[in-house]
Design a protein around this motif. Structure first.
Motif, PDB file in Angstrom:
ATOM      1  N   LEU A  44       3.438 -21.986  46.197  1.00 47.06           N
ATOM      2  CA  LEU A  44       4.684 -22.389  46.793  1.00 47.06           C
ATOM      3  C   LEU A  44       4.175 -21.639  48.320  1.00 47.06           C
ATOM      4  O   LEU A  44       4.738 -22.043  49.357  1.00 47.06           O
ATOM      5  N   ALA A  45       3.625 -20.621  48.293  1.00 49.59           N
ATOM      6  CA  ALA A  45       3.194 -19.995  49.562  1.00 49.59           C
ATOM      7  C   ALA A  45       2.370 -20.932  50.206  1.00 49.59           C
ATOM      8  O   ALA A  45       2.700 -21.173  51.437  1.00 49.59           O
ATOM      9  N   MET A  46       1.208 -21.527  49.564  1.00 54.15           N
ATOM     10  CA  MET A  46       0.493 -22.491  50.222  1.00 54.15           C
ATOM     11  C   MET A  46       1.521 -23.728  50.863  1.00 54.15           C
ATOM     12  O   MET A  46       1.273 -24.267  51.917  1.00 54.15           O
ATOM     13  N   ALA A  47       2.445 -24.104  50.095  1.00 56.21           N
ATOM     14  CA  ALA A  47       3.267 -25.269  50.554  1.00 56.21           C
ATOM     15  C   ALA A  47       3.919 -24.994  51.788  1.00 56.21           C
ATOM     16  O   ALA A  47       3.927 -25.517  52.789  1.00 56.21           O
ATOM     17  N   LEU A  70      -1.177 -15.422  54.911  1.00 59.85           N
ATOM     18  CA  LEU A  70      -0.825 -16.127  53.874  1.00 59.85           C
ATOM     19  C   LEU A  70      -1.005 -15.143  52.509  1.00 59.85           C
ATOM     20  O   LEU A  70      -0.370 -15.277  51.526  1.00 59.85           O
ATOM     21  N   THR A  71      -2.080 -14.242  52.638  1.00 61.81           N
ATOM     22  CA  THR A  71      -2.459 -13.352  51.606  1.00 61.81           C
ATOM     23  C   THR A  71      -1.063 -12.558  51.174  1.00 61.81           C
ATOM     24  O   THR A  71      -0.530 -12.253  49.904  1.00 61.81           O
ATOM     25  N   TYR A  72      -0.283 -11.962  52.212  1.00 63.01           N
ATOM     26  CA  TYR A  72       1.058 -11.162  52.117  1.00 63.01           C
ATOM     27  C   TYR A  72       2.115 -12.203  51.933  1.00 63.01           C
ATOM     28  O   TYR A  72       2.872 -11.449  50.859  1.00 63.01           O
ATOM     29  N   LEU A  73       2.143 -13.301  52.127  1.00 60.47           N
ATOM     30  CA  LEU A  73       3.338 -14.127  51.521  1.00 60.47           C
ATOM     31  C   LEU A  73       3.101 -14.449  50.098  1.00 60.47           C
ATOM     32  O   LEU A  73       3.870 -14.121  49.257  1.00 60.47           O
ATOM     33  N   GLY A  74       2.062 -14.508  49.790  1.00 63.20           N
ATOM     34  CA  GLY A  74       1.563 -14.701  48.048  1.00 63.20           C
ATOM     35  C   GLY A  74       2.034 -13.655  47.381  1.00 63.20           C
ATOM     36  O   GLY A  74       2.507 -13.740  46.598  1.00 63.20           O
ATOM     37  N   ASP A  75       1.265 -12.402  47.937  1.00 66.04           N
ATOM     38  CA  ASP A  75       1.651 -11.279  47.234  1.00 66.04           C
ATOM     39  C   ASP A  75       3.101 -10.991  47.200  1.00 66.04           C
ATOM     40  O   ASP A  75       3.608 -10.763  45.999  1.00 66.04           O
ATOM     41  N   LEU A  76       3.971 -11.281  48.209  1.00 62.71           N
ATOM     42  CA  LEU A  76       5.404 -11.147  48.115  1.00 62.71           C
ATOM     43  C   LEU A  76       6.002 -11.942  46.974  1.00 62.71           C
ATOM     44  O   LEU A  76       6.969 -11.628  46.349  1.00 62.71           O
ATOM     45  N   LEU A  77       5.636 -13.184  47.215  1.00 61.64           N
ATOM     46  CA  LEU A  77       6.130 -14.115  46.326  1.00 61.64           C
ATOM     47  C   LEU A  77       6.194 -13.965  44.985  1.00 61.64           C
ATOM     48  O   LEU A  77       6.713 -14.203  44.115  1.00 61.64           O
ATOM     49  N   THR A 130      12.631 -14.277  51.078  1.00 61.34           N
ATOM     50  CA  THR A 130      11.101 -14.314  51.159  1.00 61.34           C
ATOM     51  C   THR A 130      10.553 -15.871  51.533  1.00 61.34           C
ATOM     52  O   THR A 130       9.533 -15.909  52.476  1.00 61.34           O
ATOM     53  N   VAL A 131      11.157 -16.595  50.941  1.00 61.17           N
ATOM     54  CA  VAL A 131      10.760 -18.028  51.704  1.00 61.17           C
ATOM     55  C   VAL A 131      11.098 -18.397  52.976  1.00 61.17           C
ATOM     56  O   VAL A 131      10.232 -18.882  53.782  1.00 61.17           O
ATOM     57  N   LEU A 132      12.210 -17.925  53.237  1.00 61.16           N
ATOM     58  CA  LEU A 132      12.743 -18.193  54.704  1.00 61.16           C
ATOM     59  C   LEU A 132      11.766 -17.432  55.716  1.00 61.16           C
ATOM     60  O   LEU A 132      11.286 -17.754  56.816  1.00 61.16           O
ATOM     61  N   LEU A 133      11.416 -16.096  55.515  1.00 55.73           N
ATOM     62  CA  LEU A 133      10.428 -15.285  56.028  1.00 55.73           C
ATOM     63  C   LEU A 133       9.235 -16.072  56.413  1.00 55.73           C
ATOM     64  O   LEU A 133       8.955 -16.364  57.362  1.00 55.73           O
ATOM     65  N   GLY A 134       8.638 -16.394  55.268  1.00 59.31           N
ATOM     66  CA  GLY A 134       7.399 -17.166  55.250  1.00 59.31           C
ATOM     67  C   GLY A 134       7.232 -18.589  55.926  1.00 59.31           C
ATOM     68  O   GLY A 134       6.745 -18.781  56.827  1.00 59.31           O
ATOM     69  N   PHE A 147      -7.580 -24.085  55.672  1.00 59.84           N
ATOM     70  CA  PHE A 147      -8.557 -23.849  54.743  1.00 59.84           C
ATOM     71  C   PHE A 147      -8.936 -22.552  54.196  1.00 59.84           C
ATOM     72  O   PHE A 147      -8.930 -22.222  53.229  1.00 59.84           O
ATOM     73  N   PRO A 148      -9.470 -21.849  55.230  1.00 57.99           N
ATOM     74  CA  PRO A 148     -10.008 -20.425  54.841  1.00 57.99           C
ATOM     75  C   PRO A 148      -8.628 -19.615  54.316  1.00 57.99           C
ATOM     76  O   PRO A 148      -8.903 -18.906  53.167  1.00 57.99           O
ATOM     77  N   MET A 149      -7.421 -19.884  54.909  1.00 61.59           N
ATOM     78  CA  MET A 149      -6.348 -19.335  54.339  1.00 61.59           C
ATOM     79  C   MET A 149      -6.042 -19.440  52.987  1.00 61.59           C
ATOM     80  O   MET A 149      -5.803 -18.674  52.208  1.00 61.59           O
ATOM     81  N   MET A 150      -6.236 -20.919  52.602  1.00 63.59           N
ATOM     82  CA  MET A 150      -5.880 -21.328  51.268  1.00 63.59           C
ATOM     83  C   MET A 150      -6.838 -20.762  50.188  1.00 63.59           C
ATOM     84  O   MET A 150      -6.700 -20.354  49.082  1.00 63.59           O
ATOM     85  N   PHE A 151      -8.127 -20.630  50.557  1.00 60.24           N
ATOM     86  CA  PHE A 151      -9.167 -20.134  49.743  1.00 60.24           C
ATOM     87  C   PHE A 151      -9.367 -18.775  49.596  1.00 60.24           C
ATOM     88  O   PHE A 151      -9.701 -18.158  48.533  1.00 60.24           O
ATOM     89  N   PHE A 152      -9.084 -17.841  50.858  1.00 61.05           N
ATOM     90  CA  PHE A 152      -9.084 -16.535  50.804  1.00 61.05           C
ATOM     91  C   PHE A 152      -8.140 -15.850  50.605  1.00 61.05           C
ATOM     92  O   PHE A 152      -8.090 -14.587  50.688  1.00 61.05           O
ATOM     93  N   ALA A 153      -6.849 -16.429  50.653  1.00 62.90           N
ATOM     94  CA  ALA A 153      -5.494 -15.619  50.479  1.00 62.90           C
ATOM     95  C   ALA A 153      -5.185 -15.304  49.059  1.00 62.90           C
ATOM     96  O   ALA A 153      -4.199 -14.740  48.831  1.00 62.90           O
ATOM     97  N   GLY A 154      -6.269 -15.543  48.092  1.00 61.01           N
ATOM     98  CA  GLY A 154      -5.737 -15.304  46.775  1.00 61.01           C
ATOM     99  C   GLY A 154      -4.650 -16.298  46.077  1.00 61.01           C
ATOM    100  O   GLY A 154      -3.758 -15.628  45.474  1.00 61.01           O
ATOM    101  N   ILE A 155      -4.516 -17.393  46.756  1.00 58.00           N
ATOM    102  CA  ILE A 155      -3.738 -18.272  45.959  1.00 58.00           C
ATOM    103  C   ILE A 155      -4.068 -18.784  44.541  1.00 58.00           C
ATOM    104  O   ILE A 155      -3.277 -18.712  43.945  1.00 58.00           O
ATOM    105  N   PHE A 156      -5.219 -18.884  44.309  1.00 61.54           N
ATOM    106  CA  PHE A 156      -5.907 -19.585  42.998  1.00 61.54           C
ATOM    107  C   PHE A 156      -6.307 -18.412  42.139  1.00 61.54           C
ATOM    108  O   PHE A 156      -6.206 -18.744  40.802  1.00 61.54           O
ATOM    109  N   PHE A 157      -6.613 -17.424  42.521  1.00 58.15           N
ATOM    110  CA  PHE A 157      -7.106 -16.108  41.683  1.00 58.15           C
ATOM    111  C   PHE A 157      -7.094 -14.760  42.408  1.00 58.15           C
ATOM    112  O   PHE A 157      -7.019 -14.809  43.738  1.00 58.15           O
ATOM    113  N   PRO A 158      -7.027 -13.782  41.845  1.00 60.23           N
ATOM    114  CA  PRO A 158      -6.386 -12.435  42.639  1.00 60.23           C
ATOM    115  C   PRO A 158      -7.859 -12.337  43.619  1.00 60.23           C
ATOM    116  O   PRO A 158      -8.920 -12.592  43.309  1.00 60.23           O
ATOM    117  N   THR A 159      -7.409 -11.838  44.804  1.00 62.71           N
ATOM    118  CA  THR A 159      -8.356 -11.461  45.977  1.00 62.71           C
ATOM    119  C   THR A 159      -9.261 -10.315  45.282  1.00 62.71           C
ATOM    120  O   THR A 159     -10.458 -10.442  45.830  1.00 62.71           O
TER     121      THR A 159
END
Ligand SMILES: Nc1ncnc2c1ncn2[C@@H]1O[C@H](COP(=O)(O)OP(=O)(O)OP(=O)(O)O)[C@@H](O)[C@H]1O
Ligand SMILES: [Mg+2]
Lengths: 304, 373
Positions: free
Chosen positions: B188-191, B328-335, B266-270, B300-312
């Motif tokens: 969701l964060a990625m989207a 994005l790391t922080y948005l994912g964490d919050l979500l 959170t979604v609005l903020l992101g 792309f770096p955001m997607m892969f290094f922000a811990g979307i797919f596995f914990p950072t």
């Protein structure tokens, strides 16, 4: 009472002086035409008038306001069709006209405007699916729906088929009848002659002649234009000697003789042909037009 | 107001009729969830290597060991204190528990296994040492919460007391956290990020195609154009959220635990963060095409290094600074926190400040550099 008042308008792009000191006035109920070849500075002028471009110097007064000082005042009182109009590609004709209508205080009825430009059948079509000419007509509809007191049209009939062109002329004359001022640019001399109460012929950023189209022609031409394809062997010297010839303009193969005594000149031209044994091809006699005027003033044709 | 509404409707239609964009904005993240969900839902749950060193071989110690072995997401290793600590240092354990011999005294009835007897008086609590790697915050917090719950449960059985105060069980207790629970908020964060970054280039396209110029000759205030566009996309983000939550619930049985208002906020903020960041990016690109390239480069770096797919924390140390500068790391964490109650890796305040900061900087930058033509 004027609604457009322009004085000594200038604009340059780097070293190119696109508009070089243009002045004119337009009154309500008047169709004013700016006539000139590509690159003459017509679009630049229009865009400065409607507040899309800043000018280098000069004064502009549209409906009592300077478009550079009070652009919103100017824009709410006018309708504009730009030379290369672009719209949201996925909205339909109807949606776009409605959208534009919502920008103005007192717009014209949407359906009526669509009918005026002949797009009723295309009402539901998305703008990206319109043909070039239809898109152009849509842009004109968007200018007209404003119900503005001045309608600016930058080459309104370029790319239209003859039928659509004549229809549009009627629409423009209708605007005039309803008391609006119309400011248009065109390359088409016949269009200017048919529509305009006043034309200004521009070339390289300057007005080189202006007036009512017929007066303008009469002032410059007592003679008729005699056009034919130049036989290679006939040189200008011999043509000049023909009776009544006032001026000769050659443009590639095409020769235009301006003569006060058409029949005499033709007779002598044929004699010349007989003498050299070569026929005269594609001969035509015309009343002088604004095109001739442009040719006479600049030595160039208005359309390359 | 009427103009704004018309403009909003126009932009919404424009977007909804653009199948390609809709696919990328809406369908693509959903497909992502379905694919990854299918891959990970096959029982490969989050797994932690946990060491346990029991100082005594008594029944209580054994009971505890058994209780831990029953935890699905734990792979237990038993060994001496030294062996296990060694393994922890080597990075082969997420945590190591040391069960002191004193636990045997907790039960007075000989041979009494948890559940039967009850010791009447316990002078002071026995301390079970839990050793962990401070660097792996997220993993640790999950493991610790499981350990805590287990110990609590064991103690309850030992004492035989029903608790007077029972914490309302969180629907997603830590032990039930599955990969999909981790993945869903991340996607969701990625989207939201993609919707923000790519969506902002609509204005570049309008600029390039001269639509902006055509509109510029009308009395429409162009800021209104921008406003309606932003509103359309913020609403789309909310719709996207709803869609992802529904799919998560129906297909993968992911329960969203957080209060709705927190999820929405959170979604609005992101959404606002990435839309404004997107606008800032548009100002560094001449054409729509080069702009899209730029966004790819950023996203792309955001997607892969922000811990979307596995914990950072699974990422090597040298990448950690990169992880930490990615919004994005922080948005994912919050979500993850507000949606499935996953413990946050960064303090919530930090995340809010980062996202808010990016927004403020982007808005100021955009306003300063903005150009309509
Ligand atoms: N943005 C610009 N930057 C630099 N030069 C420009 C720009 N716009 C126009 N020009 C130049 O200014 C001159 C006048 O252009 P303009 O568009 O006003 O001509 P026009 O009379 O409208 O021509 P046409 O009949 O082809 O539409 C041209 O030589 C053109 O190349
Ligand atoms: Mg032009």
């Amino acid at each position: 009472m004027t609604c457009i008042k322009v004085k000594d308008l200038k604009k340059s792009y780097g070293s190119l002086q696109a508009v070089d000191g243009i002045s004119f006035e337009v009154r309500p109920g008047e169709i004013y035409g700016l006539l000139g070849p590509n690159g003459a500075g017509k679009t630049t002028t229009i865009e400065m008038l409607v507040g899309l471009r800043t000018r280098d110097s000069g004064t502009v007064d549209i409906l009592g306001y300077d478009p550079q000082v009070a652009p919103e005042k100017v824009k709410s009182g006018i309708g504009v069709q730009l030379q290369s109009p672009a719209m949201f590609p996925r909205l339909t004709v109807l949606e776009l006209v409605e959208l534009f209508a919502s920008f103005y205080q007192d717009p014209l009825p949407v359906d009526e405007v669509i009918e005026m430009v002949g797009l009723t059948e295309k009402k539901k079509a998305q703008s990206r699916k319109l043909s070039g000419g239809q898109m152009h007509r849509l842009a004109i509809a968007l200018a007209i729906v404003s119900n503005g007191r001045i309608i600016f049209l930058d080459e309104p009939t370029t790319g239209l088929d003859p039928q659509a062109r004549r229809n549009l002329w009627e629409v423009i004359l209708g605007l005039k009848k309803s008391g609006k001022a119309v400011f248009l640019t065109t390359h088409y001399m016949d269009e200017a002659e048919k529509l305009c109460d006043w034309v200004a012929i521009v070339d390289q950023g300057r007005i080189i002649a202006e007036g009512h189209p017929e007066t303008l022609i009469d002032e410059h031409f007592k003679e008729r234009a005699l056009e034919f394809e130049q036989p290679a062997y006939v040189n200008e010297k011999r043509l000049e000697k023909l009776t009544g010839v006032k001026k000769i303009v050659t443009d590639g193969d095409l020769v235009t003789l301006y003569t006060e005594t058409v029949s005499q000149t033709i007779a002598e031209l044929f004699d010349l042909a007989k003498e050299t044994g070569q026929p005269v091809n594609d001969i035509a006699v015309r009343r002088s037009t604004l095109e001739d005027l442009f040719l006479k003033l600049t030595g160039r044709r208005i359309r390359e | 107001m009427k103009t704004f509404f018309k403009l909003f409707a126009a932009q919404a239609k424009e977007l909804l009729r653009d199948r390609m964009s809709l696919f990328w904005y809406i369908a693509f993240p959903v497909i992502f969830i379905l694919i990854f969900g299918a891959i990970f839902s096959g029982g490969t749950n989050l797994n932690f290597e946990v060491g346990i060193a029991a100082e005594s071989e008594g029944p209580v110690s054994q009971g505890i060991v058994q209780a831990f072995e029953a935890v699905e997401s734990f792979t237990m290793h038993t060994g001496s204190r030294e062996e296990e600590l060694e393994a922890l240092r080597a990075g082969n354990r997420s945590a190591v528990l040391v069960i002191p011999a004193a636990v045997e005294q907790l039960v007075s009835v000989p041979g009494g296994m948890p559940g039967q007897g009850a010791s009447s008086s316990i002078a002071e609590p026995v301390k079970v040492e839990v050793l962990y790697d401070k660097g792996q915050q997220q993993t640790t917090s999950i493991v610790l919460s499981i350990v805590d719950q287990l110990l609590e449960g064991i103690e309850q059985q030992l004492t035989g007391k029903t608790r007077l105060l029972v914490a309302d069980q969180k629907p997603v207790a830590a032990e039930q956290l599955r990969d999909i629970d981790f993945l869903l908020p991340g996607i969701l964060a990625m989207a939201i990020m993609q919707l923000g970054l790519f969506g902002s280039f609509n204005i570049v396209s309008l600029r390039e195609k001269k639509v902006l110029k055509s509109l510029g000759a009308t009395p429409l205030p162009r800021v209104m154009l921008l406003g309606s566009e932003i509103l359309v996309r913020v609403l789309l983000s909310l719709f996207q959220t709803l869609l992802i939550i529904i799919i998560g619930r129906l297909v993968f049985d992911v329960q969203v635990t957080g209060p709705w208002y927190q999820v929405i906020a959170t979604v609005l903020l992101g959404s606002v963060t990435f839309i404004s960041f997107g606008y800032l990016l548009t100002l560094f690109s001449k054409s729509e095409e080069s702009g899209i390239g730029l966004v790819q480069l950023v996203q792309f770096p955001m997607m892969f290094f922000a811990g979307i797919f596995f914990p950072t924390t699974f990422m090597p140390d040298f990448l950690q600074p990169l992880v930490k500068i990615i919004p994005l790391t922080y948005l994912g964490d919050l979500l993850r926190h507000v949606m499935v109650s996953m413990p946050t890796e960064y303090p919530i305040v930090t995340s809010l400040l980062v996202l808010g900061g990016v927004t403020v900087v982007s808005v100021i930058g955009s306003v300063l550099l903005w150009r309509w033509e």
